[in-house]
Motif scaffolding. Structure first.
Motif, short mmCIF file in Angstrom:
data_model
loop_
_atom_site.label_atom_id
_atom_site.label_comp_id
_atom_site.label_asym_id
_atom_site.label_seq_id
_atom_site.Cartn_x
_atom_site.Cartn_y
_atom_site.Cartn_z
N ALA A 69 -27.42 -37.61 2.84
CA ALA A 69 -26.10 -36.99 2.93
C ALA A 69 -26.20 -35.53 3.34
CB ALA A 69 -25.38 -37.11 1.59
N PHE A 70 -27.14 -34.79 2.76
CA PHE A 70 -27.30 -33.38 3.11
C PHE A 70 -27.81 -33.22 4.54
CE2 PHE A 70 -27.96 -32.41 -1.65
CZ PHE A 70 -26.60 -32.18 -1.81
N ALA A 71 -28.66 -34.15 4.98
CA ALA A 71 -29.16 -34.09 6.35
C ALA A 71 -28.01 -34.30 7.34
CB ALA A 71 -30.23 -35.16 6.56
N GLU A 72 -27.08 -35.18 6.99
CA GLU A 72 -25.92 -35.41 7.84
C GLU A 72 -25.04 -34.16 7.93
OE1 GLU A 72 -24.07 -38.78 6.07
OE2 GLU A 72 -25.45 -40.24 6.97
N VAL A 73 -24.90 -33.47 6.81
CA VAL A 73 -24.13 -32.22 6.81
C VAL A 73 -24.78 -31.20 7.73
CG1 VAL A 73 -23.40 -30.23 5.42
CG2 VAL A 73 -23.12 -32.55 4.53
N ARG A 74 -26.09 -31.07 7.60
CA ARG A 74 -26.82 -30.11 8.43
C ARG A 74 -26.66 -30.42 9.91
NH1 ARG A 74 -32.90 -30.27 7.26
NH2 ARG A 74 -32.70 -32.15 8.54
N GLU A 75 -26.77 -31.70 10.27
CA GLU A 75 -26.63 -32.12 11.67
C GLU A 75 -25.21 -31.88 12.17
OE1 GLU A 75 -27.85 -36.16 11.66
OE2 GLU A 75 -29.94 -35.70 11.17
N ARG A 76 -24.22 -32.14 11.31
CA ARG A 76 -22.83 -31.94 11.69
C ARG A 76 -22.53 -30.46 11.92
NH1 ARG A 76 -20.99 -35.15 8.06
NH2 ARG A 76 -20.26 -33.67 6.50
N LEU A 77 -23.08 -29.61 11.08
CA LEU A 77 -22.88 -28.17 11.25
C LEU A 77 -23.54 -27.66 12.52
CD1 LEU A 77 -23.54 -27.04 7.56
CD2 LEU A 77 -21.34 -27.02 8.73
N THR A 78 -24.72 -28.14 12.78
CA THR A 78 -25.44 -27.74 13.99
C THR A 78 -24.67 -28.15 15.23
OG1 THR A 78 -27.56 -27.95 12.85
CG2 THR A 78 -27.63 -27.92 15.25
N LYS A 82 -19.84 -24.86 13.15
CA LYS A 82 -19.10 -24.31 12.02
C LYS A 82 -20.05 -23.80 10.95
CE LYS A 82 -14.78 -26.96 12.23
NZ LYS A 82 -13.88 -27.87 11.49
N ASN A 83 -19.55 -22.88 10.16
CA ASN A 83 -20.27 -22.43 8.98
C ASN A 83 -19.84 -23.28 7.78
OD1 ASN A 83 -21.65 -20.22 10.30
ND2 ASN A 83 -19.65 -19.23 10.39
N CYS A 84 -20.55 -23.14 6.67
CA CYS A 84 -20.34 -24.04 5.54
C CYS A 84 -20.10 -23.25 4.25
CB CYS A 84 -21.55 -24.95 5.36
SG CYS A 84 -21.35 -26.25 4.12
N VAL A 85 -19.20 -23.78 3.41
CA VAL A 85 -18.92 -23.20 2.11
C VAL A 85 -19.17 -24.24 1.03
CG1 VAL A 85 -17.15 -22.21 0.59
CG2 VAL A 85 -17.18 -21.62 3.02
N PHE A 86 -19.99 -23.88 0.04
CA PHE A 86 -20.19 -24.71 -1.14
C PHE A 86 -19.18 -24.20 -2.16
CE2 PHE A 86 -21.92 -26.12 -5.13
CZ PHE A 86 -22.62 -27.28 -4.84
N PHE A 87 -18.23 -25.07 -2.55
CA PHE A 87 -17.06 -24.65 -3.30
C PHE A 87 -17.04 -25.26 -4.70
CE2 PHE A 87 -12.32 -25.47 -4.02
CZ PHE A 87 -12.07 -24.19 -4.49
N VAL A 88 -16.92 -24.40 -5.72
CA VAL A 88 -16.79 -24.83 -7.12
C VAL A 88 -15.40 -24.44 -7.60
CG1 VAL A 88 -17.75 -24.69 -9.45
CG2 VAL A 88 -19.27 -24.44 -7.46
N HIS A 89 -14.56 -25.42 -7.88
CA HIS A 89 -13.16 -25.18 -8.22
C HIS A 89 -12.97 -24.71 -9.67
CE1 HIS A 89 -12.79 -28.80 -10.70
NE2 HIS A 89 -13.51 -29.42 -9.80
N GLY A 90 -11.71 -24.47 -10.04
CA GLY A 90 -11.40 -23.94 -11.36
C GLY A 90 -10.72 -24.92 -12.29
N GLU A 108 -7.87 -23.15 6.80
CA GLU A 108 -7.50 -21.73 6.83
C GLU A 108 -8.60 -20.85 7.40
OE1 GLU A 108 -4.54 -18.73 5.87
OE2 GLU A 108 -4.50 -20.91 6.10
N HIS A 109 -9.87 -21.25 7.17
CA HIS A 109 -10.96 -20.34 7.54
C HIS A 109 -11.98 -20.95 8.50
CE1 HIS A 109 -9.30 -17.64 4.58
NE2 HIS A 109 -9.36 -18.59 3.67
N GLY A 110 -11.70 -22.15 9.01
CA GLY A 110 -12.53 -22.73 10.05
C GLY A 110 -13.93 -23.06 9.63
N VAL A 111 -14.10 -23.49 8.39
CA VAL A 111 -15.42 -23.82 7.86
C VAL A 111 -15.46 -25.29 7.45
CG1 VAL A 111 -15.87 -21.49 7.02
CG2 VAL A 111 -14.72 -23.14 5.52
N GLU A 112 -16.66 -25.79 7.18
CA GLU A 112 -16.81 -27.09 6.55
C GLU A 112 -17.13 -26.85 5.08
OE1 GLU A 112 -19.30 -31.27 6.82
OE2 GLU A 112 -18.60 -30.22 8.60
N VAL A 113 -16.54 -27.66 4.22
CA VAL A 113 -16.70 -27.47 2.78
C VAL A 113 -17.52 -28.59 2.16
CG1 VAL A 113 -15.47 -27.34 0.57
CG2 VAL A 113 -14.53 -26.19 2.57
N VAL A 114 -18.49 -28.19 1.33
CA VAL A 114 -19.19 -29.11 0.44
C VAL A 114 -18.64 -28.82 -0.95
CG1 VAL A 114 -21.40 -29.75 -0.58
CG2 VAL A 114 -21.25 -29.25 1.87
N VAL A 115 -18.10 -29.84 -1.60
CA VAL A 115 -17.37 -29.65 -2.85
C VAL A 115 -18.21 -30.05 -4.06
CG1 VAL A 115 -15.29 -30.26 -4.14
CG2 VAL A 115 -15.24 -30.20 -1.63
#
Length: 318
Positions: A69-78, A82-90, A108-115
């Protein structure tokens, strides 16, 4: 987007391997809070589709689900650039609310999010629920640690000097509201071994943690480049937290800003900021949006036009 969660799975919400916005519930995984599952989430014609990452009956070095799964994220970003944000909610975030905020962040910010989605919405009277959510945050430290360890390892593989030099993808870590309490408990735990150093920026957005003494743990945060802390003294959500539980939330207090490794940004009084808690996704003004777009894409927030540094406050402000 990729979802990493220690929430319980609502198996009845899956049909032919596809779940909806209620695919995960409001309690910890039945196997315990350290147990995480991965899923892919997409919104198709206004409907969320959630697909669990398949776990093989026998896990080996070559078929670990998170590795693929992480390898797919890396390939998709490449591929996308896009840049990537690792997001921890409240606090008080159902799985559906978490998905919607993450999508808003992406758009809003043109990034890919890993939640990283944790059980912050256990139900009950609000004051009791808040205390339960804080206990869930503390119990989720191990899950966050294991996730960041694996993420750091997999995103670096395979090691190729030329590819790394050519890659310009930025990776940012953002904790929001009570998600900062989870992160604080992680940083002060012996489990923390500078795992966040892989991120260009670390953003503590509207932190629902104590202002008093925050420098003692914030100074231990490792980031590839910078650590940012945002403030709105009129934040209505943190005002509720102040009134009902403890005083002086970090995200609502423009004093004692003394962490030596952090840049503070006080948006209080900015155009249309008002009582806003969700500064990164709610519509306020172009300066706030520019700040978040910059830092979430790995840039320097201190260069945001429209903000000036107040040396007495030790913060950037309007």
């Amino acid at each position: 987007m990729l979802i990493i969660t220690n929430r319980n799975i609502n198996k009845s919400n899956f049909k032919n391997g596809v779940g909806d916005h209620n695919a995960f519930g409001d309690y910890a995984n039945a196997k315990g809070p350290n147990e995480v599952r991965l899923a892919h989430a997409d919104k198709v014609e206004g409907v969320w589709q959630v697909r669990l990452v398949t776990e093989p009956s026998k896990i080996t070095e070559n078929n670990i689900p998170s590795k693929k799964a992480f390898a797919e994220v890396r390939e998709r970003l490449t591929s996308s650039g896009k840049n990537c944000v690792f997001f921890v909610h409240g606090f008080n975030q159902s799985f559906y609310k978490n998905l919607e905020k993450s999508l808003a962040l992406e758009k809003e910010h043109g990034v890919e999010v890993v939640v990283f989605s944790w059980p912050s919405n256990p139900g009950g009277f609000k004051t009791k629920e808040y205390r339960s959510a804080k206990r869930n945050a503390q119990a989720s430290v191990g899950a966050l640690d294991a996730t960041l360890e694996k993420l750091g390892h997999y995103m670096k593989e395979p090691f190729n000097k030329e590819a790394l030099e050519a890659c310009d993808i930025k990776f940012t870590f953002m904790t929001y509201s009570l998600g900062n309490y989870l992160f604080q408990n992680y940083v002060i735990n012996a489990l923390y071994e500078a795992e966040t150093r892989m991120f260009d920026n670390v953003v503590l957005c509207q932190a629902d943690v104590d202002n008093a003494g925050h420098q003692h743990w914030v100074n231990n945060i490792e980031a590839g480049k910078r650590v940012y802390i945002t403030i709105n003294e009129n934040d209505w959500v943190l005002k509720w937290s102040d009134a009902n539980f403890q005083k002086d939330r970090l995200g609502r207090t423009a004093r004692n800003l003394v962490a030596s490794n952090a840049f503070y940004f006080d948006f209080t009084g900015g155009p249309n900021v008002g009582k806003t808690h969700g500064l990164f996704y709610e519509k306020t003004n172009d300066v706030v949006k520019s700040f978040f777009t910059t830092v979430l894409n790995g840039g320097r927030g201190e260069e945001t036009d429209g903000l000036v540094f107040d040396s007495k406050l030790n913060a950037y402000k309007f």
